[in-house]
Motif scaffolding. Structure first.
Motif, PDB file in Angstrom:
ATOM      1  N   ASN A 129       5.039  -0.703  -0.178  1.00  0.00           N
ATOM      2  CA  ASN A 129       5.817  -1.941  -0.219  1.00  0.00           C
ATOM      3  C   ASN A 129       7.301  -1.616  -0.377  1.00  0.00           C
ATOM      4  N   TYR A 130       8.122  -2.200   0.477  1.00  0.00           N
ATOM      5  CA  TYR A 130       9.570  -1.987   0.422  1.00  0.00           C
ATOM      6  C   TYR A 130      10.164  -2.419  -0.916  1.00  0.00           C
ATOM      7  N   ALA A 131       9.488  -3.285  -1.666  1.00  0.00           N
ATOM      8  CA  ALA A 131      10.004  -3.788  -2.942  1.00  0.00           C
ATOM      9  C   ALA A 131      10.024  -2.729  -4.038  1.00  0.00           C
ATOM     10  N   VAL A 132       9.346  -1.608  -3.837  1.00  0.00           N
ATOM     11  CA  VAL A 132       9.346  -0.542  -4.848  1.00  0.00           C
ATOM     12  C   VAL A 132      10.785  -0.166  -5.209  1.00  0.00           C
ATOM     13  N   ARG A 133      11.647  -0.062  -4.215  1.00  0.00           N
ATOM     14  CA  ARG A 133      13.054   0.293  -4.469  1.00  0.00           C
ATOM     15  C   ARG A 133      13.740  -0.745  -5.355  1.00  0.00           C
ATOM     16  N   MET A 134      13.484  -2.017  -5.088  1.00  0.00           N
ATOM     17  CA  MET A 134      14.086  -3.078  -5.889  1.00  0.00           C
ATOM     18  C   MET A 134      13.627  -2.974  -7.339  1.00  0.00           C
ATOM     19  N   TYR A 135      12.333  -2.724  -7.534  1.00  0.00           N
ATOM     20  CA  TYR A 135      11.809  -2.629  -8.898  1.00  0.00           C
ATOM     21  C   TYR A 135      12.442  -1.456  -9.641  1.00  0.00           C
ATOM     22  N   LYS A 136      12.597  -0.339  -8.973  1.00  0.00           N
ATOM     23  CA  LYS A 136      13.231   0.818  -9.612  1.00  0.00           C
ATOM     24  C   LYS A 136      14.678   0.512  -9.976  1.00  0.00           C
ATOM     25  N   LYS A 137      15.412  -0.145  -9.080  1.00  0.00           N
ATOM     26  CA  LYS A 137      16.802  -0.521  -9.363  1.00  0.00           C
ATOM     27  C   LYS A 137      16.890  -1.473 -10.552  1.00  0.00           C
ATOM     28  N   ALA A 138      15.872  -2.312 -10.715  1.00  0.00           N
ATOM     29  CA  ALA A 138      15.856  -3.282 -11.816  1.00  0.00           C
ATOM     30  C   ALA A 138      15.464  -2.629 -13.139  1.00  0.00           C
ATOM     31  N   GLY A 139      15.053  -1.351 -13.099  1.00  0.00           N
ATOM     32  CA  GLY A 139      14.730  -0.655 -14.342  1.00  0.00           C
ATOM     33  C   GLY A 139      13.258  -0.350 -14.550  1.00  0.00           C
ATOM     34  N   PHE A 140      12.437  -0.648 -13.567  1.00  0.00           N
ATOM     35  CA  PHE A 140      11.004  -0.346 -13.689  1.00  0.00           C
ATOM     36  C   PHE A 140      10.765   1.127 -13.389  1.00  0.00           C
ATOM     37  N   GLU A 141       9.811   1.700 -14.110  1.00  0.00           N
ATOM     38  CA  GLU A 141       9.424   3.082 -13.856  1.00  0.00           C
ATOM     39  C   GLU A 141       7.902   3.153 -13.734  1.00  0.00           C
ATOM     40  N   THR A 142       7.446   4.091 -12.933  1.00  0.00           N
ATOM     41  CA  THR A 142       6.007   4.259 -12.717  1.00  0.00           C
ATOM     42  C   THR A 142       5.391   4.915 -13.945  1.00  0.00           C
ATOM     43  N   VAL A 143       4.335   4.278 -14.474  1.00  0.00           N
ATOM     44  CA  VAL A 143       3.628   4.839 -15.625  1.00  0.00           C
ATOM     45  C   VAL A 143       2.202   5.236 -15.278  1.00  0.00           C
ATOM     46  N   ASP A 144       1.710   4.762 -14.135  1.00  0.00           N
ATOM     47  CA  ASP A 144       0.368   5.098 -13.688  1.00  0.00           C
ATOM     48  C   ASP A 144       0.303   4.787 -12.196  1.00  0.00           C
ATOM     49  N   GLU A 145      -0.706   5.296 -11.560  1.00  0.00           N
ATOM     50  CA  GLU A 145      -0.900   4.977 -10.147  1.00  0.00           C
ATOM     51  C   GLU A 145      -2.351   5.215  -9.780  1.00  0.00           C
ATOM     52  N   ASN A 146      -2.747   4.564  -8.712  1.00  0.00           N
ATOM     53  CA  ASN A 146      -4.048   4.827  -8.118  1.00  0.00           C
ATOM     54  C   ASN A 146      -3.791   5.150  -6.648  1.00  0.00           C
ATOM     55  N   GLU A 147      -4.823   5.172  -5.858  1.00  0.00           N
ATOM     56  CA  GLU A 147      -4.653   5.560  -4.458  1.00  0.00           C
ATOM     57  C   GLU A 147      -3.650   4.677  -3.713  1.00  0.00           C
ATOM     58  N   GLN A 148      -3.639   3.366  -4.028  1.00  0.00           N
ATOM     59  CA  GLN A 148      -2.806   2.425  -3.271  1.00  0.00           C
ATOM     60  C   GLN A 148      -1.582   1.910  -4.011  1.00  0.00           C
ATOM     61  N   GLU A 149      -1.614   1.872  -5.331  1.00  0.00           N
ATOM     62  CA  GLU A 149      -0.577   1.167  -6.079  1.00  0.00           C
ATOM     63  C   GLU A 149       0.073   2.012  -7.162  1.00  0.00           C
ATOM     64  N   TYR A 150       1.314   1.614  -7.467  1.00  0.00           N
ATOM     65  CA  TYR A 150       1.998   2.092  -8.662  1.00  0.00           C
ATOM     66  C   TYR A 150       1.860   1.009  -9.725  1.00  0.00           C
ATOM     67  N   ILE A 151       1.651   1.411 -10.954  1.00  0.00           N
ATOM     68  CA  ILE A 151       1.728   0.519 -12.102  1.00  0.00           C
ATOM     69  C   ILE A 151       3.069   0.860 -12.748  1.00  0.00           C
ATOM     70  N   MET A 152       3.920  -0.144 -12.885  1.00  0.00           N
ATOM     71  CA  MET A 152       5.285   0.089 -13.363  1.00  0.00           C
ATOM     72  C   MET A 152       5.560  -0.766 -14.586  1.00  0.00           C
ATOM     73  N   ILE A 153       6.426  -0.249 -15.459  1.00  0.00           N
ATOM     74  CA  ILE A 153       6.900  -1.045 -16.576  1.00  0.00           C
ATOM     75  C   ILE A 153       8.424  -0.980 -16.642  1.00  0.00           C
ATOM     76  N   CYS A 154       8.984  -2.004 -17.236  1.00  0.00           N
ATOM     77  CA  CYS A 154      10.398  -2.040 -17.526  1.00  0.00           C
ATOM     78  C   CYS A 154      10.515  -2.241 -19.033  1.00  0.00           C
ATOM     79  N   ARG A 155      11.124  -1.291 -19.706  1.00  0.00           N
ATOM     80  CA  ARG A 155      11.332  -1.410 -21.157  1.00  0.00           C
ATOM     81  C   ARG A 155      12.531  -2.329 -21.378  1.00  0.00           C
ATOM     82  N   LEU A 156      12.339  -3.310 -22.234  1.00  0.00           N
ATOM     83  CA  LEU A 156      13.343  -4.365 -22.370  1.00  0.00           C
ATOM     84  C   LEU A 156      14.248  -4.189 -23.582  1.00  0.00           C
ATOM     85  N   SER A 157      13.907  -3.260 -24.473  1.00  0.00           N
ATOM     86  CA  SER A 157      14.745  -3.094 -25.673  1.00  0.00           C
ATOM     87  C   SER A 157      15.735  -1.970 -25.519  1.00  0.00           C
TER      88      SER A 157
END
Length: 157
Positions: A129-157
């Motif tokens: 998904n092209y949106a991966v770049r947007m999520y990374k720019k917004a501060g999300f980082e990959t914490v897990d993944e499976n064959e198809q997807e990244y699971i991302m979190i953004c720490r807010l504090s």
């Protein structure tokens, strides 16, 4: 493109069905999924029984029309981390993509979550998904993944 971002009105809750459908990423955009896909339990969890205490939604309005939505809720969805972490869903109608509206909605929701005292937010996104770049720019980082997807979190504090 001119737009404003505001909270979802109660009379607009039905639009979440449109936006969850629009959020389903397919690499081949000539394939059109049946709208009934939003009735699958693993998809419906993002919209059903809207209005719980942790449910939050912002919409983008372009020329008087709601053209996009970003919402969070604590659910056991594709990007589930724990029962204190709200999970993101975001989408725009096709003709409004690529104008920075999604990024602006994402930032506005992250700000709202910080104000409410959440420590982090999560999402799941298909690797292609092209949106991966947007999520990374917004501060999300990959914490897990499976064959198809990244699971991302953004720490807010």
């Amino acid at each position: 493109m001119n737009y404003i971002i505001r909270e979802l009105k109660e009379t607009e809750i039905h639009l979440l069905d449109d936006f969850i459908y629009e959020s389903i990423f397919l690499k081949d955009d000539t394939i059109i999924l049946p709208r009934s896909i939003i009735e699958k339990p693993e998809v419906k969890v993002y919209t059903e029984n809207w209005g719980k205490p942790d449910d939050m939604c912002l919409v983008a309005v372009c020329d008087g029309k709601v053209c996009g939505a970003v919402w969070t809720r604590i659910i056991n969805g594709y990007g589930h981390i724990d029962n204190e972490t709200p999970e993101f869903a975001i989408s725009l109608y096709r003709e409004y993509r690529g104008h920075g509206i999604g990024t602006a909605m994402m930032r506005a929701m992250l700000s709202k979550l910080r104000e409410k005292g959440y420590k982090q937010a999560s999402l799941a996104v298909q690797k292609e998904n092209y949106a991966v770049r947007m999520y990374k720019k917004a501060g999300f980082e990959t914490v897990d993944e499976n064959e198809q997807e990244y699971i991302m979190i953004c720490r807010l504090s």
